[in-house]
Design an enzyme around this catalytic site. Structure first.
Site, PDB file in Angstrom:
ATOM      1  N   ASP A 166       0.642 -64.964 112.491  1.00 48.60           N
ATOM      2  CA  ASP A 166       1.747 -65.089 113.432  1.00 48.60           C
ATOM      3  C   ASP A 166       2.646 -66.091 112.740  1.00 48.60           C
ATOM      4  O   ASP A 166       2.344 -67.283 112.701  1.00 48.60           O
ATOM      5  CB  ASP A 166       1.254 -65.643 114.776  1.00 48.60           C
ATOM      6  N   HIS A 167       3.747 -65.611 112.145  1.00 50.64           N
ATOM      7  CA  HIS A 167       4.470 -66.493 111.229  1.00 50.64           C
ATOM      8  C   HIS A 167       5.029 -67.734 111.911  1.00 50.64           C
ATOM      9  O   HIS A 167       5.360 -68.706 111.262  1.00 50.64           O
ATOM     10  CB  HIS A 167       5.558 -65.732 110.456  1.00 50.64           C
ATOM     11  N   HIS A 229       4.105 -64.701 119.637  1.00 50.71           N
ATOM     12  CA  HIS A 229       4.802 -65.971 119.402  1.00 50.71           C
ATOM     13  C   HIS A 229       4.832 -66.874 120.643  1.00 50.71           C
ATOM     14  O   HIS A 229       4.560 -68.068 120.560  1.00 50.71           O
ATOM     15  CB  HIS A 229       6.242 -65.725 118.943  1.00 50.71           C
ATOM     16  N   LYS A 329      16.997 -60.302 122.847  1.00 53.96           N
ATOM     17  CA  LYS A 329      17.858 -59.969 121.701  1.00 53.96           C
ATOM     18  C   LYS A 329      19.307 -59.966 122.164  1.00 53.96           C
ATOM     19  O   LYS A 329      19.579 -59.821 123.347  1.00 53.96           O
ATOM     20  CB  LYS A 329      17.491 -58.585 121.161  1.00 53.96           C
TER      21      LYS A 329
END
Ligand SMILES: NC(=O)c1ccc[n+]([C@@H]2O[C@H](COP(=O)([O-])OP(=O)(O)OC[C@H]3O[C@@H](n4cnc5c(N)ncnc54)[C@H](OP(=O)(O)O)[C@@H]3O)[C@@H](O)[C@H]2O)c1
Length: 501
Positions: A166-167, A229, A329
């Site tokens: 999970d960056h 996230h 978004k």
């Protein structure tokens, strides 16, 4: 590849340290297209030059390039995997293997099966070289598929060998949440329901679905952002102190926190969760199309591009403290921020007319961009009249530490190579997160697609999201840097337009 290249630069500057790559390593790209080692190197050089212009250097690349190879196979072809194993031996390449599955989700199980069948996935432990696997999200698309994926992984690798990226966890600002909480005596004693009013997490993007409309149609904001996230940020900000910095001690506490989230059953979703979908509008001065007009998106799609919800953590620390989460978004700004809102001061002295009402204290962790931490508090404006104004103490990573923090993937790839799993998501963590979001997704998907509220691109989501938090007497906020009226509030009272898809 830019992350690996930058690790190699670190290696050249300080070889042999535990924060650089080992002397002997190779990178082998595996895919179907016809390429030679040389053409693959040229392709990667172009990308690294483009994405790492500050560190790219022709001479370093000349040292790096010979370590890159290309191996052609279809994932369906077991012989191709066996040939890869033979190549590792014939070309005397390092035998410790880190398999990085940067593949479409529906190929993950095929590749795992082939790694097992070809003998490339070696069992953990013993004296033989190690093998590990890195997997990118999504880890399944619901609890059942995540469980199936974890079970399949177990047939080839032990949990210790699996690194789920999970960056967000690779970001310095995310790792700093634990330091801020547990390396300071100032905050942790206040980090509970006695002193905190609520917590907000905002993860907004200005971009739309770009070229990934097909993928996004199957995902939506809850699967794409909340399950991974958001759950990571939430667990780090709310977990109990771990007994040590051991990877499993930290991950145990994170799982515990996710399991303490109060379930939102189907009949409560309408009152606690708001979804939205962007309509045409203007973002950063540019006209942009609505979600339905994006490539790969069905004209009657009910997929959400925005979600806001109210959650509670049912434990002693957080009893009664709401967590308000929103992500979307095509919002006006790209922001990831966690803000911890303290309880208001009593309505005496300055918190009464003509001085008040006052803005409460807020501690905001800016995960990205303008990485830093801000603390909002009240000061007296100079002058004979007593006037109270909110001001900020502001810490900025860029101002304090200069150069930009290393890219998240750099840290994550190195940790996986070193076998440190702290910043990776464990199987039970993934499943606990799905357990929380699954009922929400099912309840949302059961509703007619046409009923999803719209919002004009370039706004902070549908008016229903404002109503959700305002019905509790609170407002969405993002702390802005270096401004007198520090808190930007988003709500129906603000000067903003709402649209319907
Ligand atoms: N792209 C993004 O913006 C993004 C964002 C977040 C996460 N991710 C994750 O990153 C991973 C990769 O996504 P992507 O969009 O880059 O996927 P992609 O464009 O489909 O790339 C997949 C790679 O696998 C190869 N490949 C596909 N099918 C194959 C097969 N049957 N046998 C052998 N090789 C095959 C492709 O090369 P050939 O065509 O030459 O075989 C390509 O190199 C996924 O896990 C995705 O969820 C991507």
């Amino acid at each position: 590849m830019p992350a690996l290249y930058n690790l190699f630069c670190q290696h050249c500057q300080a070889p042999g340290t535990d924060l650089s790559l080992p002397e002997s390593f190779a990178v082998i790209g595996v895919a179907r297209r016809e390429k030679t080692d040389e053409s693959f190197r040229a392709e990667l050089r172009e990308s690294v030059e483009r994405f790492s212009p500050d560190t790219f250097d022709g001479e370093t690349w000349r040292q790096f390039a010979p370590r890159i190879r290309y191996h052609r196979t279809d994932f369906e072809n077991l012989d191709g995997f066996k040939a890869l194993g033979k190549r590792l031996a014939d070309e005397k390449l390092p035998q410790n293997c880190l398999f990085y599955l940067a593949v479409q989700p529906d190929s993950i199980i095929t590749v795992i099966d082939q790694l097992r069948a070809s003998g490339l996935a070696r069992p953990d432990g013993g004296r033989q070289p190690w093998s590990r696997v890195i997997i990118e999200k999504p880890f399944g698309r619901d609890l059942a598929s995540a469980r199936a994926l974890n079970e399949r992984l177990r047939t080839a690798f032990s949990e210790k060998q699996v690194f789920r990226i999970d960056h967000y966890l690779g970001k310095e600002t995310v790792q700093n949440i634990l330091v801020l909480r547990f390396a300071n005596s100032l905050f942790e004693p206040l980090w509970n329901h006695k002193y905190l009013d609520h917590v907000q997490i905002t993860m907004s993007e200005t971009i739309g679905v770009e070229t990934r409309g097909h993928y996004y149609e199957q995902a939506g904001a809850i699967r794409d952002i909340v399950q991974n996230h958001v759950m990571q940020l939430l667990s780090l900000v709310a977990m109990e102190p771990p007994a040590s910095l051991d990877p499993d001690a930290i991950r145990d506490e994170k799982v515990q926190l996710i399991r303490s989230l109060r379930p939102i059953p189907a009949d409560a979703v309408a009152g606690s969760v708001v979804r939205g979908q962007y309509a045409a509008g203007e973002v950063l001065g540019k006209a942009v199309p609505g979600y339905h007009q994006e490539e790969g998106v069905a004209p009657d799609s009910g997929t959400e591009t925005f979600v806001a919800f109210r959650a509670f953590v049912d434990n002693w620390r957080w009893a009664g403290v709401p967590f308000y989460i929103r992500t979307g978004k095509r919002m006006p700004a790209r922001v990831t921020e966690i803000s911890v809102h303290f309880k208001p001061v009593p309505q005496v002295l300055f918190n009464n007319p003509p001085y008040g009402p006052m803005q409460p204290n807020v501690l905001a962790m800016r995960i990205q961009p303008n990485e830093g931490i801000a603390l909002q508090f009240q000061v007296k404006r100079p002058g004979a009249a007593t006037r109270v104004q909110a001001s900020q103490l502001d810490f900025s990573y860029a101002e304090e530490f200069g150069a930009a923090a290393p890219e998240a993937y750099q840290r994550l790839l190195l940790d996986a190579a070193l076998g440190d799993a702290t910043l990776f998501t464990r199987n039970d963590e993934v499943e606990a997160a799905w357990q929380f979001v699954d009922p929400i997704i099912h309840a949302c998907e059961a509703r007619p697609a046409a009923g999803i509220p719209g919002y004009a691109a370039g706004t902070w989501g549908p008016s229903e999201a404002d109503a959700l938090i305002e019905s509790d007497g609170r407002r969405w906020t993002v702390l802005r840097r270096h401004e007198h009226h520090a808190t930007e509030e988003h709500g129906r009272m603000g000067a903003r337009a709402h649209g319907r898809a």
